[in-house]
Design an enzyme around this catalytic site. Structure first.
Site, PDB file in Angstrom:
ATOM      1  N   GLY A   1      45.933  35.582  38.069  1.00 23.09           N
ATOM      2  CA  GLY A   1      44.824  36.258  37.411  1.00 23.09           C
ATOM      3  C   GLY A   1      45.058  36.406  35.922  1.00 23.09           C
TER       4      GLY A   1
ATOM      5  N   GLY B   1      43.064  37.927  33.658  1.00 20.10           N
ATOM      6  CA  GLY B   1      42.140  38.913  33.083  1.00 20.10           C
ATOM      7  C   GLY B   1      42.890  39.824  32.121  1.00 20.10           C
ATOM      8  N   PHE B   2      42.350  41.028  31.920  1.00 16.36           N
ATOM      9  CA  PHE B   2      42.990  41.963  30.985  1.00 16.36           C
ATOM     10  C   PHE B   2      44.451  42.199  31.357  1.00 16.36           C
ATOM     11  CE2 PHE B   2      38.569  43.061  30.187  1.00 16.36           C
ATOM     12  CZ  PHE B   2      38.576  43.245  28.821  1.00 16.36           C
TER      13      PHE B   2
ATOM     14  N   VAL C   1      44.198  30.881  43.992  1.00 13.81           N
ATOM     15  CA  VAL C   1      45.269  31.255  44.921  1.00 13.81           C
ATOM     16  C   VAL C   1      44.628  31.730  46.219  1.00 13.81           C
ATOM     17  CG1 VAL C   1      47.151  32.900  45.305  1.00 13.81           C
ATOM     18  CG2 VAL C   1      46.895  31.778  43.084  1.00 13.81           C
TER      19      VAL C   1
ATOM     20  N   GLU D   1      24.075  50.792  31.243  1.00 14.46           N
ATOM     21  CA  GLU D   1      23.928  49.879  30.108  1.00 14.46           C
ATOM     22  C   GLU D   1      22.846  48.838  30.383  1.00 14.46           C
ATOM     23  OE1 GLU D   1      28.343  50.432  28.132  1.00 14.46           O
ATOM     24  OE2 GLU D   1      28.081  48.745  29.470  1.00 14.46           O
TER      25      GLU D   1
ATOM     26  N   ASP E   1      42.743  46.115  38.130  1.00 15.98           N
ATOM     27  CA  ASP E   1      41.771  46.423  39.191  1.00 15.98           C
ATOM     28  C   ASP E   1      42.281  46.048  40.575  1.00 15.98           C
ATOM     29  OD1 ASP E   1      40.015  47.200  37.251  1.00 15.98           O
ATOM     30  OD2 ASP E   1      38.413  45.816  37.812  1.00 15.98           O
TER      31      ASP E   1
ATOM     32  N   ALA F   1      39.256  48.500  31.679  1.00 20.85           N
ATOM     33  CA  ALA F   1      39.948  47.453  30.924  1.00 20.85           C
ATOM     34  C   ALA F   1      41.221  48.005  30.283  1.00 20.85           C
ATOM     35  CB  ALA F   1      39.016  46.901  29.852  1.00 20.85           C
TER      36      ALA F   1
HETATM   37  C1  LIG Z   1      30.111  44.753  34.339  1.00 18.18           C
HETATM   38  C2  LIG Z   1      31.381  45.479  34.010  1.00 18.18           C
HETATM   39  C3  LIG Z   1      31.446  46.302  32.894  1.00 18.18           C
HETATM   40  C4  LIG Z   1      32.633  46.958  32.580  1.00 18.18           C
HETATM   41  N1  LIG Z   1      32.665  47.758  31.462  1.00 18.18           N
HETATM   42  C5  LIG Z   1      33.834  48.335  31.115  1.00 18.18           C
HETATM   43  C6  LIG Z   1      33.919  49.108  29.928  1.00 18.18           C
HETATM   44  O1  LIG Z   1      32.928  49.285  29.207  1.00 18.18           O
HETATM   45  N2  LIG Z   1      35.124  49.636  29.588  1.00 18.18           N
HETATM   46  C7  LIG Z   1      36.232  49.446  30.364  1.00 18.18           C
HETATM   47  O2  LIG Z   1      37.315  49.922  30.011  1.00 18.18           O
HETATM   48  N3  LIG Z   1      36.169  48.736  31.492  1.00 18.18           N
HETATM   49  C8  LIG Z   1      35.007  48.176  31.882  1.00 18.18           C
HETATM   50  N4  LIG Z   1      34.937  47.448  33.025  1.00 18.18           N
HETATM   51  C9  LIG Z   1      36.135  47.311  33.863  1.00 18.18           C
HETATM   52  C10 LIG Z   1      37.067  46.259  33.327  1.00 18.18           C
HETATM   53  O3  LIG Z   1      36.375  45.103  32.953  1.00 18.18           O
HETATM   54  C11 LIG Z   1      38.105  45.947  34.403  1.00 18.18           C
HETATM   55  O4  LIG Z   1      38.773  47.142  34.696  1.00 18.18           O
HETATM   56  C12 LIG Z   1      39.100  44.902  33.922  1.00 18.18           C
HETATM   57  O5  LIG Z   1      38.464  43.672  33.709  1.00 18.18           O
HETATM   58  C13 LIG Z   1      40.211  44.715  34.960  1.00 18.18           C
HETATM   59  O6  LIG Z   1      41.098  43.762  34.489  1.00 18.18           O
HETATM   60  P1  LIG Z   1      41.941  42.902  35.509  1.00 18.18           P
HETATM   61  O7  LIG Z   1      42.805  42.026  34.700  1.00 18.18           O
HETATM   62  O8  LIG Z   1      42.546  43.776  36.520  1.00 18.18           O
HETATM   63  O9  LIG Z   1      40.864  42.049  36.284  1.00 18.18           O
HETATM   64  P2  LIG Z   1      39.859  40.908  35.686  1.00 18.18           P
HETATM   65  O10 LIG Z   1      39.610  41.139  34.243  1.00 18.18           O
HETATM   66  O11 LIG Z   1      38.722  40.928  36.616  1.00 18.18           O
HETATM   67  O12 LIG Z   1      40.708  39.597  35.862  1.00 18.18           O
HETATM   68  C14 LIG Z   1      41.028  39.095  37.131  1.00 18.18           C
HETATM   69  C15 LIG Z   1      41.263  37.607  36.999  1.00 18.18           C
HETATM   70  O13 LIG Z   1      41.747  37.102  38.239  1.00 18.18           O
HETATM   71  C16 LIG Z   1      41.153  35.848  38.521  1.00 18.18           C
HETATM   72  N5  LIG Z   1      41.213  35.647  39.957  1.00 18.18           N
HETATM   73  C17 LIG Z   1      40.641  36.396  40.927  1.00 18.18           C
HETATM   74  N6  LIG Z   1      40.955  35.916  42.149  1.00 18.18           N
HETATM   75  C18 LIG Z   1      41.752  34.848  41.940  1.00 18.18           C
HETATM   76  C19 LIG Z   1      42.405  33.949  42.814  1.00 18.18           C
HETATM   77  N7  LIG Z   1      42.300  34.056  44.142  1.00 18.18           N
HETATM   78  N8  LIG Z   1      43.131  32.953  42.270  1.00 18.18           N
HETATM   79  C20 LIG Z   1      43.238  32.830  40.916  1.00 18.18           C
HETATM   80  N9  LIG Z   1      42.637  33.664  40.052  1.00 18.18           N
HETATM   81  C21 LIG Z   1      41.910  34.674  40.545  1.00 18.18           C
HETATM   82  C22 LIG Z   1      39.740  35.997  37.969  1.00 18.18           C
HETATM   83  O14 LIG Z   1      39.161  34.729  37.696  1.00 18.18           O
HETATM   84  C23 LIG Z   1      39.978  36.832  36.701  1.00 18.18           C
HETATM   85  O15 LIG Z   1      40.175  36.013  35.582  1.00 18.18           O
HETATM   86  C24 LIG Z   1      33.766  46.785  33.393  1.00 18.18           C
HETATM   87  C25 LIG Z   1      33.696  45.975  34.513  1.00 18.18           C
HETATM   88  C26 LIG Z   1      32.515  45.329  34.830  1.00 18.18           C
HETATM   89  C27 LIG Z   1      32.448  44.454  36.045  1.00 18.18           C
END
Ligand SMILES: Cc1cc2nc3c(=O)[nH]c(=O)nc-3n(C[C@H](O)[C@H](O)[C@H](O)COP(=O)(O)OP(=O)(O)OC[C@H]3O[C@@H](n4cnc5c(N)ncnc54)[C@H](O)[C@@H]3O)c2cc1C
Length: 429
Positions: free
Chosen positions: A8, A10-11, A77, A168, A303, A319
């Site tokens: 993953g 992401g953030f 994965v 929003e 998350d 995030a």
């Molecule tokens: C619409 C929306 C608005 C939001 N607004 C805010 C805000 O204003 N402020 C704030 O602080 N937070 C906000 N959030 C929450 C914030 O975006 C999340 O908490 C943050 O993105 C979590 O980061 P992460 O790295 O855990 O997951 P993510 O950023 O979701 O990254 C997960 C990554 O894992 C990858 N992945 C998933 N499954 C697999 C797999 N099986 N194999 C390989 N890769 C995989 C995905 O492609 C993704 O790139 C918002 C969320 C959403 C949905």
């Protein structure tokens, strides 16, 4: 070399990788099903045609800065063996590390609502946002062409969930309604949005919009939405979502072909395949140092994990939590490698904010929750979100797009590029 496999980008995962790759004794393999990081807080701006997808998605190879110690692979994965710290990818390849970091994020939680998964539009990925943008535009273009479609719900938009995403989204619709009323002669606006048939409904089971905010912020947000023409239904659940309607718990039936689901989330589907008993929301429970109980060299972040704050209460899916947990995990891995003790995660709470619309936002800043509302919170929201974007070019572009929208009064990216969303069966109920 110490090999760290991160699932993953992401953030959480990306921030962990970026910190680790600066250390030549570490080799990182970053796996993501996409070749980009998506900036979820701005997805609604893509869905409402304010920003383009390229403003909020960043190539992972670029984001990792071309370091020789990182290998970025676009692959999904499908299973995890925490005992051997091995993951299997959809195309059959296996990746094994000395450390394994699980940061696969979340997905929509429909809570078993009949028809919701099949018929509503979640907003959790770039793909979701582009699909939703096309559906909104398809409905608006259709009714401009054939006004009788208003009777079939072409001007009804239902948003489920009054958290930041739903609020929003509703606010952005509210601004669209207001612009249509104010500029009837402008060919760039959708004129039928100015008619009494246009309805934007925001529905939430709770008794306030923006539940995480203070009561004055909640009241301000609800009033600002209502001033923009949004109908707010609180203490109301969605009982059923059909292809052409939605039924609310008070018996209201709304004809609509666009139900936007911002009603909750749970861990990404991979959480069923990690070989670990998961906790609340399907997320992986972690210890204070972010490792998975019983598997000291397996970490779960952002998350994908249930992370506790100092008071023992679970931290929200934000995030900032994901970003900080990613960096902290990297520090603990580096400590392990250096033979130093790991440290328990300490979250620095910088506050929360939500945009409602033009000149209108709420922000509660810092641990003391210093409250701001209106134009000042609106400016702060833009500054903070632009600053958080991964690439400098994206920061500049986002500001240009927002300024263009603010002063020029046009939507930057009203492109209907998902032809399947044009294909609306207006007789479907
Ligand atoms: C619409 C929306 C608005 C939001 N607004 C805010 C805000 O204003 N402020 C704030 O602080 N937070 C906000 N959030 C929450 C914030 O975006 C999340 O908490 C943050 O993105 C979590 O980061 P992460 O790295 O855990 O997951 P993510 O950023 O979701 O990254 C997960 C990554 O894992 C990858 N992945 C998933 N499954 C697999 C797999 N099986 N194999 C390989 N890769 C995989 C995905 O492609 C993704 O790139 C918002 C969320 C959403 C949905």
């Amino acid at each position: 070399m110490n090999h760290v496999v991160i699932v993953g980008g992401g953030f959480a995962g990306l921030n962990c990788a970026k910190k680790l790759v600066k250390h030549p004794e570490v080799q990182v393999t970053l796996l993501d099903k996409n070749n980009y990081q998506q900036f979820q807080p701005l997805l609604y701006q893509v869905a409402t045609s304010n920003l383009s997808p390229s403003n909020i998605a960043f190539n992972l190879r670029d984001a990792c800065g071309g370091h020789p110690h990182v290998d970025v692979q676009m692959t999904e994965v499908v299973s995890v063996d925490p005992n051997t710290r091995t993951v299997k990818a959809a195309h059959g390849q296996e990746y094994q590390g000395d450390f394994l970091v699980l940061a696969a994020g979340s997905q929509a939680n429909f809570f078993g609502t009949p028809g919701a998964e099949e018929n509503s539009y979640p907003l959790y990925s770039l793909h979701d946002a582009e699909r939703l943008r096309s559906r909104i535009l398809a409905m608006l273009e259709s009714v401009e062409c054939n006004p009788s479609l208003a009777g079939k719900g072409a001007l009804h938009f239902v948003i489920v969930g009054a958290g930041p995403t739903g609020t929003e989204m509703a606010g952005a619709f509210g601004d669209m309604l207001q612009i249509s009323v104010k500029r009837p002669a402008d060919e760039r606006v959708y004129k039928h949005l100015a008619t009494a048939e246009a309805e934007v409904l925001l529905v939430d089971a709770g008794h306030a919009v923006l539940a995480a905010f203070s009561p004055p912020s909640q009241r301000y947000a609800a009033k600002s939405l209502e001033d923009r023409g949004v109908k707010v239904f609180l203490g109301t659940t969605v009982k059923e979502v059909g292809a052409g309607h939605v039924v609310l718990s008070d018996g209201t039936r709304v004809t609509t072909h666009c139900v936007i689901w911002a009603g909750g989330l749970k861990a990404a589907p991979l959480s069923d395949k990690v070989g670990i008993k998961t906790g609340h929301g399907g997320r992986v429970d972690v210890q204070p140092d972010l490792s998975v109980p019983g598997f000291p060299n397996v970490y779960a972040l952002g998350d994908f994990a249930n992370i506790s704050g100092k008071d023992g209460k679970p931290l929200p899916q934000l995030a900032s939590v994901a970003e900080q947990s990613g960096k902290w995990c990297a520090k603990n891995i580096l400590a392990d490698i250096a033979g130093a003790p790991r440290k328990p995660f300490e979250y620095l709470d910088k506050g929360i904010m939500a945009m409602i619309g033009r000149n209108c936002a709420v922000a509660e800043v810092g641990k003391e929750r210093h409250e701001m509302r209106g134009a000042i919170a609106f400016a702060a929201w833009m500054g903070v979100h632009a600053a958080l974007l991964t690439a400098t070019r994206a920061k500049v572009e986002a500001f240009v797009e927002w300024a263009w929208d603010y002063f020029g009064k046009t939507r930057g990216d009203a492109i209907l590029d998902r032809p399947t969303q044009e294909d609306i069966n207006w007789s479907e109920d």
